[in-house]
Design an enzyme around this catalytic site. Structure first.
Site, mmCIF file in Angstrom:
data_model
loop_
_atom_site.group_PDB
_atom_site.id
_atom_site.type_symbol
_atom_site.label_atom_id
_atom_site.label_comp_id
_atom_site.label_asym_id
_atom_site.label_seq_id
_atom_site.Cartn_x
_atom_site.Cartn_y
_atom_site.Cartn_z
ATOM 1 N N GLU A 114 -29.205 37.988 61.601
ATOM 2 C CA GLU A 114 -30.664 37.814 61.753
ATOM 3 C C GLU A 114 -31.053 36.335 61.771
ATOM 4 O O GLU A 114 -31.984 35.938 62.477
ATOM 5 C CB GLU A 114 -31.386 38.549 60.619
ATOM 6 N N GLU A 134 -26.054 46.815 57.343
ATOM 7 C CA GLU A 134 -26.909 47.252 56.232
ATOM 8 C C GLU A 134 -26.814 48.745 55.945
ATOM 9 O O GLU A 134 -26.956 49.169 54.804
ATOM 10 C CB GLU A 134 -28.374 46.864 56.508
HETATM 11 N N1 COA Z 1 -23.005 38.752 49.496
HETATM 12 C C1 COA Z 1 -22.377 38.321 48.403
HETATM 13 N N2 COA Z 1 -21.095 37.925 48.395
HETATM 14 C C2 COA Z 1 -20.429 37.975 49.567
HETATM 15 C C3 COA Z 1 -21.030 38.436 50.741
HETATM 16 C C4 COA Z 1 -22.382 38.849 50.685
HETATM 17 N N3 COA Z 1 -23.068 39.250 51.763
HETATM 18 N N4 COA Z 1 -20.110 38.388 51.735
HETATM 19 C C5 COA Z 1 -18.985 37.903 51.193
HETATM 20 N N5 COA Z 1 -19.169 37.668 49.874
HETATM 21 C C6 COA Z 1 -18.204 37.129 48.908
HETATM 22 C C7 COA Z 1 -17.212 38.182 48.462
HETATM 23 O O1 COA Z 1 -17.749 39.002 47.453
HETATM 24 C C8 COA Z 1 -16.093 37.297 47.981
HETATM 25 O O2 COA Z 1 -16.439 36.774 46.716
HETATM 26 P P1 COA Z 1 -15.367 36.762 45.494
HETATM 27 O O3 COA Z 1 -14.244 35.898 46.003
HETATM 28 O O4 COA Z 1 -16.115 36.169 44.356
HETATM 29 O O5 COA Z 1 -14.951 38.191 45.309
HETATM 30 C C9 COA Z 1 -16.110 36.134 48.956
HETATM 31 O O6 COA Z 1 -17.415 36.119 49.530
HETATM 32 C C10 COA Z 1 -15.104 36.261 50.068
HETATM 33 O O7 COA Z 1 -15.325 37.508 50.725
HETATM 34 P P2 COA Z 1 -14.176 38.619 50.918
HETATM 35 O O8 COA Z 1 -14.871 39.953 51.030
HETATM 36 O O9 COA Z 1 -13.126 38.485 49.886
HETATM 37 O O10 COA Z 1 -13.596 38.167 52.337
HETATM 38 P P3 COA Z 1 -12.870 39.101 53.407
HETATM 39 O O11 COA Z 1 -12.307 38.158 54.412
HETATM 40 O O12 COA Z 1 -11.982 40.072 52.747
HETATM 41 O O13 COA Z 1 -14.076 39.934 54.094
HETATM 42 C C11 COA Z 1 -16.247 40.234 55.078
HETATM 43 C C12 COA Z 1 -15.056 39.284 54.850
HETATM 44 C C13 COA Z 1 -17.370 39.419 55.746
HETATM 45 C C14 COA Z 1 -15.819 41.373 56.036
HETATM 46 C C15 COA Z 1 -16.727 40.826 53.736
HETATM 47 O O14 COA Z 1 -16.912 39.758 52.816
HETATM 48 C C16 COA Z 1 -18.021 41.588 53.825
HETATM 49 O O15 COA Z 1 -18.037 42.708 54.305
HETATM 50 N N6 COA Z 1 -19.120 40.967 53.344
HETATM 51 C C17 COA Z 1 -20.415 41.624 53.296
HETATM 52 C C18 COA Z 1 -21.073 41.655 54.632
HETATM 53 C C19 COA Z 1 -22.395 42.394 54.570
HETATM 54 O O16 COA Z 1 -22.463 43.582 54.307
HETATM 55 N N7 COA Z 1 -23.465 41.646 54.846
HETATM 56 C C20 COA Z 1 -24.788 42.205 54.900
HETATM 57 C C21 COA Z 1 -25.476 42.094 53.607
HETATM 58 S S1 COA Z 1 -27.125 42.694 53.750
#
Ligand code: COA
Length: 260
Positions: A114, A134
């Protein structure tokens, strides 16, 4: 100004704003949203800046969404406020009055997608991934995504992304018109700066009027948009830059714009 969650830099009339929480994949927490609001408000009035580039720190993420940790406690009323607050920060970017180029250098998910949508031009690195995940959290996009994504890439493709939560890669985003160009990651920022420099090199009155006119596309019917276009065109014709641009062309020299 020093920020906790943003890095900022201004050079050659181009400001670069970097969301800087790489350990959280640049997820937008409350502080980041406050700082984005402040930063763009100050860029709006900064006479040393003509174009802004917005990107994320590190090589993995542009912005991986709103900080999910801060979402969890919301009830209905707080959720609505939360969405309205984010929308107004992103509206401030769209309505900056100066071009904002998103240099999407990795994940642009949820609020990150967004955020890119609120920018005027989107460039992506080959490793960029876009999504509105979401629904996986039991919610919908709340920072303008249901509106801007459908307007940009069409209702059908937007529905698919928003209803499934599935991510698309940079090439798919290019085909869909979600981004206008894709570059290898190491080239992304230099390409974004080159595009920004091109915009800096032309008359800024024309740039800002064009931004205003194109931004109105979705707000008004065609006939109203054309009226607005004609009146902005007329304003441009009253400027020194218009006289300089046309005279320089006819004299076969480079124009010297003074933004007046
Ligand atoms: N909010 C809070 N923390 C987030 C985040 C988010 N939207 N996206 C990533 N992080 C954090 C993870 O919790 C992790 O933190 P930690 O090391 O303290 O556990 C860190 O960032 C690294 O992310 P990680 O998930 O370990 O990396 P990955 O390479 O395995 O996966 C993603 C990458 C982007 C696929 C995954 O982080 C993800 O799905 N994030 C959420 C995306 C999402 O739903 N966004 C919309 C929110 S409304």
């Amino acid at each position: 100004m020093a920020y906790q969650t943003l890095l900022t830099d201004v050079a050659e009339r181009i400001a670069t704003v970097t969301v800087n929480r790489p350990e959280k994949l640049n997820a937008l927490n409350a502080q980041a949203k406050i700082e984005l609001r402040e930063c763009f408000a100050s860029l709006k009035n900064d006479t040393a800046v003509d174009v802004v580039i917005l990107t994320g720190a590190g090589e993995k993420a542009f912005v991986a969404g709103t900080d999910i940790g801060e979402l969890r406690g919301l009830d209905s009323a707080a959720g609505r406020e939360f969405a309205e607050g984010g929308q107004s920060v992103f509206d401030g970017i769209e309505n900056l009055g100066k071009p904002v180029i998103a240099a999407v250098n990795g994940y642009a998910l949820g609020g990150g997608c967004e955020l890119a949508l609120a920018c005027h031009i989107r460039l992506a690195s080959g490793n960029a991934r876009f999504g509105q995940p979401e629904v996986n959290l039991g919610i919908i996009p709340g920072y303008g995504g249901t509106q801007r994504l459908a307007r940009l890439i069409g209702r059908g493709r937007a529905m698919e992304m928003i209803l499934t939560g599935v991510q698309i890669d940079a090439q798919e985003a290019l085909t869909a018109g979600l981004v206008s160009r894709v570059f290898p990651l190491p080239e992304l920022m230099s390409r974004a700066r080159a595009m920004a420099a091109l915009i800096v090199s032309v008359g800024q009155i024309g740039v800002r009027m064009a931004l205003k006119a194109v931004n109105m596309t979705e707000e008004v019917p065609l006939s109203e948009g054309e009226k607005l276009e004609a009146s902005l065109f007329g304003l441009c014709c009253g400027t020194r830059d218009f006289r300089e641009g046309t005279t320089a062309f006819l004299e076969k020299r480079k124009p010297h714009f003074t933004n007046s």
